[in-house]
Design a protein around this motif. Structure first.
Motif, short mmCIF file in Angstrom:
data_model
loop_
_atom_site.label_atom_id
_atom_site.label_comp_id
_atom_site.label_asym_id
_atom_site.label_seq_id
_atom_site.Cartn_x
_atom_site.Cartn_y
_atom_site.Cartn_z
N VAL A 65 0.54 13.19 19.12
CA VAL A 65 1.44 12.23 19.75
C VAL A 65 2.75 12.09 18.99
O VAL A 65 3.84 12.08 19.58
CB VAL A 65 0.75 10.85 19.89
N TRP A 66 2.67 11.98 17.67
CA TRP A 66 3.88 11.82 16.85
C TRP A 66 4.20 13.09 16.06
O TRP A 66 4.86 13.05 15.04
CB TRP A 66 3.74 10.62 15.92
N ASP A 67 3.75 14.22 16.58
CA ASP A 67 4.09 15.53 16.03
C ASP A 67 5.55 15.83 16.38
O ASP A 67 5.93 15.78 17.55
CB ASP A 67 3.16 16.58 16.64
N PRO A 68 6.40 16.14 15.39
CA PRO A 68 7.81 16.40 15.69
C PRO A 68 8.02 17.48 16.75
O PRO A 68 8.94 17.38 17.59
CB PRO A 68 8.39 16.84 14.34
N LYS A 69 7.18 18.50 16.78
CA LYS A 69 7.33 19.57 17.77
C LYS A 69 7.05 19.05 19.18
O LYS A 69 7.73 19.41 20.14
CB LYS A 69 6.40 20.73 17.44
N VAL A 70 6.04 18.20 19.30
CA VAL A 70 5.71 17.64 20.61
C VAL A 70 6.79 16.65 21.06
O VAL A 70 7.18 16.62 22.23
CB VAL A 70 4.32 16.97 20.57
#
Length: 557
Positions: A65-70
């Motif tokens: 959810v808070w993955d920079p890529k996502v």
């Protein structure tokens, strides 16, 4: 000109006005790499209580959810909107929609995580609750792809109800995504589905539709029909198949339409244009026409409204849970910023002017999340008469209330952060534009209110299982007891007071759930503010409560 400095505080004299002073360590970094499931007290409790087998799956999605890529993919998909191509280079009709690669990346993650189908594929108790948690998490990622995910979720039981549609159901339930524009039968392992219902003259009134369908040969479920007409809101037109409604000799009927025929030809569907929407921009919403389009009858002729409403029960649940997820995403941003940023010698979240706002937002999220997950739990027990009634009544209640409240939450969060949250690089503008849509599609607020009123007018006792859950709690909370008394009075004439009645039901159910599931300080503050006097209408008017304890309940830690 960009002002930069490598000077330390010691290197700049107080009387030196030739250089900028050093920038204090008060710039808030992005909210990244926090597990949105593992640190969410409500979502983890739902999984622990009803579906412990799904913990690893929920944690895996929560880590994205808070993955920079996502986050970048979600932003890019909104910035680079879909484009319609009606003709190819030499003039052949193709009616193709081009998406940015970020959209396909999100679709792959969502479908690959089982957000759309876990409720139907997991032979485990609490599958709807587990799937609701996945949807709650996904709506913190992206609302545009939540649309095709939610439609897939709702369509699977409809397609499974007829043996001839089993291959379609199997493809749509697969935890995979294949964007290839080929007949669904040629895809290796997956499929997508759209819902094409509303027309320009009818809107939510499907009985006013003018699109027609006639049989090619025999009439009846699974038989082939030809459809002629239009649809004014047709989302995800690049889906492999669509559910639609049309007038037949027997009345309004539901039909399944493939985008491409088995030989690869387009199925006489023209996409006239894509909608330029306020938000939800990565999701292609279109205006289409049918011209002798091949379709297959779902259910009996004349039973199309009933078929669609059975599906709408699930889409409406999905938007109630999704709105709670959107509140969670916005609240996470607000708490991250206000805990990090300092002013007047303290974190913003501890300032007397700001703490009541954040605590109020936390109460709103807590009530919405518990309400949505309660409806999902009822879906897990449809064989129980009482739970079936809870689902029938609380689904429109939750859809009405959560979807109405989320817009105010996203706006207040922007206020709590300030100008940085009004910039498109921040996720908050995306949340703000997404929020109003949840209250519109799959039935507007008035449609939900009418639905509740219709149920109570026909079967007043349908509310009893809901009230039976509240009564034991109300004995210790006079304000909740007073709300119950008022509800009992209102249901004697529900069609005259329905919106107010639905509001009271929503608040009473939320209060009861918080008493049972949340810390006492949270439940007491919710009851005092939402059912008492002296609160509102804006957020931040809480009084006499432990703000920090309430905020702690909402923190991702």
């Amino acid at each position: 000109m960009t002002l930069t400095t490598s000077a330390t505080h010691a290197e700049v004299r107080p009387d030196d006005f030739t250089r900028q002073r050093p920038v204090p360590e008060n710039l808030v970094p992005d909210l990244n790499d926090v597990n949105a499931f593992d640190r969410d007290k409500i979502a983890t409790a739902v999984i622990a209580r009803y579906a412990p087998w799904a913990r690893e799956r929920a944690s895996t999605l929560g880590s994205r959810v808070w993955d920079p890529k996502v986050l970048k993919a979600a932003r890019d998909a909104q910035r680079h909107t879909p484009e319609l191509r009606t003709l190819d280079r030499v003039g052949n009709e193709i009616y193709d929609v081009d998406f940015h690669p970020a959209y396909h990346e999100l679709m792959g993650l969502g479908f690959g995580s089982g957000v759309h189908s876990l409720a139907w594929t997991a032979d485990q108790p609490g599958a709807h609750s587990a799937r609701a948690v996945l949807s709650y998490l996904w709506n913190q990622v992206d609302g545009s792809t939540a649309c095709p995910l939610g439609m897939a979720y709702a369509s699977i039981p409809v397609l499974r109800s007829q043996p001839e549609f089993a291959p379609f159901a199997e493809a749509i339930a697969a935890e995979a995504y294949d964007p290839a524009d080929v007949p669904i039968g040629q895809k290796k392992s997956s499929g997508t589905i759209g819902y094409f219902m509303t027309e320009k003259q009818g809107g939510s009134d499907l009985r006013a539709n003018v699109t027609v369908a006639r049989p090619v040969g025999k009439r009846g479920p699974g038989e082939t029909y030809l459809v002629n007409g239009h649809k004014w809101f047709a989302s995800v037109p690049m889906s492999d198949v669509y559910l639609t409604v049309a007038q037949t000799e027997g009345g309004v009927s539901c039909l399944l339409i493939p985008r491409r025929l088995p030989d690869g030809r387009l199925n006489n569907i023209k996409i006239n244009r894509l909608k330029d929407k306020l938000g939800n921009k990565a999701n292609a919403s279109s205006e289409i026409e049918y011209h002798d389009t091949v379709a297959y009858l779902v259910g009996e002729e004349g039973k199309g409204i009933r078929t669609i409403l059975s599906s709408a029960e699930h889409t409406r649940l999905d938007f109630a849970v999704g709105s709670a997820g959107l509140m969670r995403a916005a609240l996470s941003q607000a708490l991250h910023y206000n805990d990090y940023r300092t002013a007047f010698g303290a974190p913003l979240s501890h300032l007397p002017i700001q703490a009541p706002v954040l605590a109020d937002l936390a109460l709103e999220w807590a009530g919405a999340a518990h309400l949505g997950f309660r409806v999902a739990h009822a879906e897990d027990h449809q064989g129980d008469v009482s739970e079936a009634l809870v689902s029938r009544l609380l689904t429109p209640v939750a859809k009405f209330w959560n979807c109405r409240r989320v817009s105010g939450v996203t706006e207040e969060v922007i206020q709590s952060i300030g100008g940085n949250a009004y910039i498109e690089e921040h996720p908050c503008p995306r949340y703000y534009r997404e929020a109003p849509l949840n209250a519109i599609w799959e039935g507007t607020s008035n449609m939900m209110v009418m639905d509740v009123g219709r149920v109570l007018a026909r079967q007043p006792k349908a509310i009893e299982p809901v009230l039976d859950e509240i009564r034991p709690v109300a004995g210790e909370h006079p304000l909740l007891a007073a709300a119950l008394t008022e509800i009992d009075e209102l249901i004697t004439a529900p069609e005259d007071t329905t919106r107010y009645l639905v509001t009271k039901i929503a608040l009473a159910v939320q209060a009861s759930l918080l008493v049972q599931r949340a810390p006492t300080v949270v439940a007491d503050a919710f009851i005092a503010s939402r059912l008492g006097a002296g609160w509102g209408p804006g957020y931040g008017t809480l009084r006499g409560v432990d703000y920090q304890a309430i905020i702690d309940y909402a923190r991702l830690d």
